[in-house]
Design a protein around this motif. Structure first.
Motif, short mmCIF file in Angstrom:
data_model
loop_
_atom_site.label_atom_id
_atom_site.label_comp_id
_atom_site.label_asym_id
_atom_site.label_seq_id
_atom_site.Cartn_x
_atom_site.Cartn_y
_atom_site.Cartn_z
N LYS B 493 0.83 -1.20 0.00
CA LYS B 493 0.00 0.00 0.00
C LYS B 493 0.87 1.25 0.00
O LYS B 493 2.07 1.20 0.30
N ILE B 494 0.21 2.35 -0.35
CA ILE B 494 0.89 3.63 -0.28
C ILE B 494 0.75 4.14 1.14
O ILE B 494 -0.36 4.31 1.63
N LYS B 495 1.87 4.33 1.80
CA LYS B 495 1.81 4.74 3.20
C LYS B 495 1.72 6.25 3.30
O LYS B 495 2.71 6.94 3.56
N TRP B 496 0.50 6.77 3.03
CA TRP B 496 0.30 8.21 3.10
C TRP B 496 0.67 8.69 4.49
O TRP B 496 0.34 8.06 5.49
N GLY B 497 1.30 9.81 4.56
CA GLY B 497 1.63 10.38 5.87
C GLY B 497 3.00 9.98 6.34
O GLY B 497 3.42 10.38 7.42
N GLU B 498 3.72 9.22 5.53
CA GLU B 498 5.07 8.85 5.95
C GLU B 498 6.13 9.50 5.06
O GLU B 498 7.16 8.91 4.76
N MET B 499 5.81 10.70 4.68
CA MET B 499 6.79 11.43 3.89
C MET B 499 7.81 12.08 4.81
O MET B 499 7.45 12.62 5.85
N PRO B 500 9.09 12.02 4.43
CA PRO B 500 10.06 12.76 5.23
C PRO B 500 9.84 14.27 5.08
O PRO B 500 9.31 14.72 4.06
N ALA B 501 10.25 15.01 6.10
CA ALA B 501 10.00 16.45 6.10
C ALA B 501 10.66 17.13 4.90
O ALA B 501 10.14 18.11 4.37
N ARG B 502 11.80 16.61 4.43
CA ARG B 502 12.49 17.30 3.34
C ARG B 502 11.64 17.35 2.08
O ARG B 502 11.75 18.30 1.29
N ALA B 503 10.78 16.34 1.88
CA ALA B 503 9.92 16.37 0.70
C ALA B 503 8.93 17.52 0.81
O ALA B 503 8.58 18.15 -0.20
N GLN B 504 8.49 17.83 2.03
CA GLN B 504 7.57 18.95 2.20
C GLN B 504 8.28 20.27 1.94
O GLN B 504 7.72 21.20 1.37
N TYR B 505 9.53 20.34 2.35
CA TYR B 505 10.28 21.56 2.07
C TYR B 505 10.50 21.72 0.57
O TYR B 505 10.57 22.84 0.06
N VAL B 506 10.61 20.59 -0.11
CA VAL B 506 10.74 20.68 -1.57
C VAL B 506 9.49 21.31 -2.18
O VAL B 506 9.57 22.11 -3.13
N LEU B 507 8.33 21.01 -1.58
CA LEU B 507 7.10 21.65 -2.08
C LEU B 507 7.17 23.16 -1.90
O LEU B 507 6.74 23.92 -2.77
#
Lengths: 275, 603, 270
Positions: B493-507
């Motif tokens: 499954k796609i584990k939504w919510g388990e993104m590392p913080a750096r990916a959010q900073y990339v946004l």
């Protein structure tokens, strides 16, 4: 650290980075092209600046006059102090009237020790417009004095300048304001570059330079060519060096004249053998 | 879905009273503009002698520059969000997945405050135009006279549709609600088209006499770059709006407390980014069309833009776009870390990265290099024999097409992440896709190289088949992929919510880069007129008529973007307020019964 | 192209596959490898300004690679932490702490101690042409003017050849001294100039321009350049005073003919 602060710092870092990239490329300011037009609302100071350009360029004044030279062998009055003395040259004549007269009608008053020889600036070949002459006057006043002239100033010569008061109205035969490659004939070149100011051609009188009345019998065509293009290479006896190169150089002769025109000028001069 | 509970809990707070105020200001400003300008004035006078007033400290030009750019950024956001909100709503209706409906609603939440800000900034800009540049304003009004009235009228309609779309969520039948959204988009697009006519007229004036007097308003509106700008802005708005929406998701994700919230905002960020990058892919093509029309209008304007004063600006742009593509791919690769089964694709990442690196390098290579005398002598001129070849259009077109294909492949791998195809023709399908890719890349590169051997007229035309091949590839491979993975088996499954913080900073990085790119392109759009207000018609005689250095422009853009994101932070915060619990006195605090009762009554 | 350098780097990179270094070393080796190729593998060497930009992009890409996967980040972090805290790396750590500042110091030193150089100039090589020019008092509209002899190429090749030959004579009497026998901008006098004369064999010069543009540049030379392409130190004379209009058009024909380039055709305005 608070997430908001972190994000803020992060955004700040990115912006700083892009600003840095912006500084890394070549930096250049592009200014709008200069307009030579004299706008009606120009201040006296602006007018004086424009006048200085006309004096050095279209007016060809510096071909004869110097500014701030104390050389004893001057051929024409030095203008370095004209702003201070213009008002007291002729009794009862104001500074502005004197300057106007000396530009529009130069021969009516000749300064001590000098000879007549200046053309009327308001007429062809130099043909400055009234407005341009006002600008020149503003500049002259600033030499040793204070400018007061504006484009609204009037004097007894107003209206006698070249036609076209838009500042761009150089007459087609226009003096040293000839365009590049105007394709002039020999007499045309002689007139356009004001050779006659220093040299006579139809009589053996000496002015500032030797008469060219008999130049065709004294010099070969090649020698005339050399005398025009490199005047100091062989000097006529009794004349100082440096005068003609400087005068011609100031009038833009060497930049503006085309090979055909020089050939025409040389032919024209060679035809004067004194007979 | 579990996370539904969370987002169903929106409460309709009364709208910040900004909107009526903003509209009032806007209308007053327009009336002021029209009244303040003497109706009897002859346009020719204004053309010859525009008058100016100075803005303190920073000067009129920088002041109007910053305000106009801020207005445009908010306007872009306000126009873009309804576009993809409606599309997401439609997806929700078709798939019957309530999650999409909730997401569309959450996106529109960002709108109300932004709309007020857009109107306020617009009003500010009009006032500044009237005060600082009365001559220019007067001339523009003389050309576009009555077109300002439908603009205002549409603004009212925009307000009506926008608020009925937002507040009417779930209150109407889906079809009625959807029509409201579509009407909102039509009105918004019309507003943008009218405003674009005014500004494109200043670049490529049309429909006027030699003295600048109006001959035909229709021609003045439909000038050379009006339609290219319309299309270019529409696509760019979606890309920009998507990136801001994704940044909102990232902001909420980073502040999220529970796993459910994280999962939801992870997904929101992903969708926003997906929208943004999908819109980015066709953007270069629209840009080339715009550039072509500018050349067609005036070679002088075209060379000023691409070869003259502004050629280095496009090297900065290459860095921005290269960063955008790199960041978008990076986000997808990091996202794949949280998909079970996607690790099989990890080995491809370095090849995709190599492709991005090479195309990025090619795109950022200038044509004439900055070199010392020594270096220039060795190169035999300002053009390097090898790099110079990379500096021209053929190479750059090829690079950007391959960059787009690479990003598309990243999307494809992400999509396949946890899926295992079950159809019988897996091998044939994969082979067909691979063949299309190889064929497309070969054709794109061949056309790119071919471009060096033909004359310019043919070369410019070559970009069309290149684009066509890339579009064909993306569409055909997508279609094959949809059928290939129909009924696919899940590997995890796609584990939504388990993104590392750096990916959010990339946004955030993507959003800031988009905003900066907009600022830069806005600058060049306005700046290429150089010392003209209306190119070739009305000269700028103000002290600000010169074109500043790119370094100065970069600093102005950075400050503008910083102000924009400060406003956006306020928008995010206000939007977040609606989801907060009501204020209550702290537990255990001693509250006399009577007062407590009063408070209840007040509430 | 310096094949040996590139080959050496490729061999080392290939060797990496068997050595399996950790992510940090891998990125470092790649960075150095790419640097070596850009720095020494390209001939003539690329300007430092471009090298800097390229290496910046490569750094960005390598950072993206290293941080794109969670385990790779861990690997890098572990390596770095180990390097700083493990006693066995004490000597290496000490050396790094000493050498790194020294390296920076050396960089600063070599930057400051070099020969004085003329500042970097980025000139606008092809500034936008004016709408029209005056040639010997005659107005020529650059937007619409065409080479009067270009049409003969199809309609009357013999006459066209004659005009090309005329252009050849003009070229060898006037242009060859600077632009060179082979039109590569390397004539006798070329070495005295900065910038050096234009290289017509370069496919990115005359092939990108319309003939009217060349006419403008030849007729007006350096004195006629617009202000935005300053600082302009070009020594190109304004040929309008020496050549006739026909001669300029002929020499344009010859330049394109000799270099086998085609002029850019003006686009249809629609």
């Amino acid at each position: 650290m608070n997430t908001g602060v972190k994000i803020f710092l992060f955004v700040l870092a990115i912006l700083a980075f892009y600003s840095y990239v912006g500084q890394m490329v070549p930096q250049k300011i592009t200014y709008p092209p200069e307009t030579a037009e004299l706008a009606a609302d120009m201040t006296t100071e602006e007018l004086a600046v424009a006048g200085a350009e006309i004096v050095a360029g279209k007016g060809t004044c510096l071909g004869c006059h110097t500014i701030g030279s104390s050389d004893a062998s001057l051929r024409f009055p030095d203008l370095g102090n004209i702003g201070a003395v213009a008002g007291s040259r002729i009794d009862g004549m104001s500074e502005i009237e004197y300057l106007a007269e000396s530009l529009y009608d130069p021969d009516s008053y000749i300064v001590d020790r000098f000879l007549p020889g200046m053309p009327a600036i308001g007429k062809p070949p130099i043909g400055l417009t009234d407005d341009e002459i006002l600008a020149v006057m503003a500049y002259l006043q600033s030499l040793g004095g204070t400018s007061t002239v504006t484009l609204a100033t009037t004097h007894s010569f107003t209206g006698q300048g070249a036609s076209g008061s838009d500042g761009a109205g150089a007459t087609p035969s226009g003096g040293a304001a000839v365009a590049l490659g105007a394709g002039l004939d020999g007499p045309g070149v002689f007139a356009a570059f004001l050779c006659g100011t220093c040299h006579t051609i139809d009589k053996p009188d000496r002015l500032v330079g030797p008469s060219l009345f008999d130049v065709g019998s004294r010099l070969s065509k090649a020698e005339i060519y050399e005398a025009v293009m490199d005047p100091d290479a062989t000097l006529a006896e009794g004349y100082p060096g440096g005068v003609m190169p400087a005068t011609l150089g100031a009038s833009g002769f060497f930049q503006k004249v085309s090979p055909e025109e020089i050939r025409a000028l040389v032919d024209y001069l060679a035809s004067h053998t004194g007979e | 879905m579990k996370d539904l509970r969370l987002i169903k809990d929106y409460r309709q707070k009364p709208l910040p009273a900004l909107l009526p105020v903003a509209i009032a200001i806007l209308v007053t400003a327009f009336i002021a503009a029209l009244v303040a300008l003497p109706a009897a004035a002859i346009p020719q006078d204004a053309v010859a002698n525009p008058e100016y007033r100075a803005f303190p400290v920073i000067g009129s030009r920088v002041a109007i520059w910053v305000v106009a750019q801020l207005h445009l950024m908010f306007a872009a956001f306000v126009l873009a969000v309804p576009m993809f909100a409606v599309i997401i709503e439609i997806i929700g209706m078709v798939t019957k997945d309530k999650r999409y409906d909730a997401l569309a609603h959450e996106f529109t939440k960002l709108l109300s405050v932004s709309f007020s800000l857009t109107a306020t900034l617009g009003a500010l800009m009009v006032v500044m135009l009237v005060v600082l540049y009365p001559g220019v304003t007067q001339y523009m009004v003389s050309i576009f006279s009555w077109s300002f009235f439908p603009y205002i009228l549409l603004f009212f309609l925009e307000a009506v549709f926008l608020y009925s779309y937002y507040y009417g969520w779930g209150k109407f039948s889906p079809k009625v609600h959807l029509s409201l959204g579509i009407a909102l988009n039509i009105v918004g697009t019309a507003i943008m088209f009218i405003a674009n006519a005014w500004l494109t007229f200043m670049n490529t004036p049309n429909g006027i006499s030699e003295t600048g007097a109006l001959l035909s308003m229709a021609d003045a509106m439909n000038n050379f770059i009006w339609m290219p700008i319309n299309i270019h802005r529409m696509i760019a708005n979606v890309a920009f709006g998507g990136s801001i929406a994704a940044a909102y998701g990232a902001y909420k994700y980073l502040g999220a407390k529970t796993q459910e919230e994280k999962a939801h905002y992870d997904w929101m960020g992903y969708v926003g980014n997906f929208i943004s990058i999908s819109a980015l892919l066709p953007l270069p093509f629209a840009g080339y069309w715009l550039g072509k029309e500018i050349y067609a209008y005036s070679q002088s304007l075209g060379i000023t833009l691409m070869g003259g004063t502004f050629s280095w600006l496009f090297i900065i742009q290459a860095v921005l776009i290269g960063n955008l593509f790199l960041a978008a791919n990076y986000y997808l690769w990091v996202s794949m870390e949280r998909i079970e089964g996607a690790e099989r694709f990890r080995k491809f990442i370095k090849y995709l990265l190599a492709s991005i690196a090479i195309t990025y390098l090619v795109w950022a290579t200038p044509h004439s290099l900055v070199a010392t005398v020594e270096e220039a002598r060795k190169m035999g001129g300002a053009h390097h024999p090898m790099l110079g070849v990379l500096g021209v259009m053929s190479a750059k077109n090829t690079a950007v097409n391959i960059l787009i294909l690479t990003t598309y492949i990243s999307f494809l791998l992400y999509r396949r992440g946890n899926k295992e195809p079950t159809v019988s023709w897996v091998k044939a399908g994969n082979f067909a896709q691979l063949a299309i890719f190889i064929g497309a890349v070969a054709i794109v590169i061949f056309l790119g190289i071919f471009g060096y051997f033909v004359e310019a007229k043919v070369r410019i035309a070559l970009s069309v088949p290149q684009v066509a091949v890339v579009l064909f590839t993306m569409i055909s491979v997508t279609i094959i992929d949809i059928y290939l993975y129909r009924g696919a088996r899940s590997r995890g499954k796609i584990k939504w919510g388990e993104m590392p913080a750096r990916a959010q900073y990339v946004l955030f990085f993507i959003a800031v880069t988009f905003a900066w790119t907009m600022g830069l392109m806005g600058y060049v759009r306005a700046g290429m007129r150089q010392h003209w207000h209306v190119f070739g018609v009305m000269a700028d005689t103000s002290p600000d008529a010169f074109t500043p250095t790119l370094g100065f422009a970069s600093n102005v853009i950075s400050v503008t973007v910083l102000i924009f994101f400060s406003f956006i932070a306020v928008v995010f915060w206000l939007t977040g307020l609606a989801g907060k619990k009501d204020w209550e006195p702290k537990e255990g605090a001693l509250i006399p019964d009577g007062e407590h009762a009063d408070e209840e009554v007040v509430r | 192209m310096n094949i040996l350098v590139i080959l050496a780097v490729v061999v080392v990179m290939f060797g990496l596959r068997f050595l399996k270094p950790n992510a940090l070393a891998w990125a470092a080796i790649w960075w150095i490898g790419v640097y070596l190729v850009f720095r020494y593998g390209v001939d003539p060497p690329m300007p430092t300004s471009i090298l800097g930009m390229f290496m910046f992009i490569i750094s960005l890409v390598l950072v993206a690679y290293v941080t794109a996967a969670n385990d790779r980040i861990r690997e890098v972090a572990d390596t770095l932490i180990a390097f700083f805290v493990n006693p066995e790396y004490k000597v290496a750590l000490g050396l790094t702490l000493v050498l790194l500042p020294l390296l920076v110091a050396f960089q600063v030193y070599s930057g400051m101690s070099g020969q004085p150089q003329a500042p970097l100039l980025a000139r606008t090589i092809h500034p936008p042409p004016p709408g029209s020019i005056s040639y010997q008092g005659k107005q020529i509209d650059l937007l619409t003017v065409h080479n009067p002899f270009r049409g003969l190429e199809q309609s009357d090749p013999t006459v066209f050849e004659a005009h090309v030959a005329g252009g050849r004579a003009v070229y060898y009497q006037n242009c060859v001294y600077c632009h060179g026998d082979n039109m590569e901008g390397d004539g006798f006098f070329a070495h005295g100039f900065n910038p050096i004369p234009a290289n017509f064999q370069d496919p990115t010069t005359i092939a990108m321009l319309q003939e009217s543009y060349l006419f403008w540049r030849i007729a007006k030379g350096a004195p006629g350049l617009p202000s935005e392409s300053t600082p302009w130190l070009s020594a190109m004379p304004a040929w309008e005073t020496f050549l006739s209009e026909e001669e300029i058009w002929e020499v344009i024909l010859f330049i394109y003919d000799y270099t086998e380039q085609r002029p850019r055709v003006s686009e249809e305005v629609h």
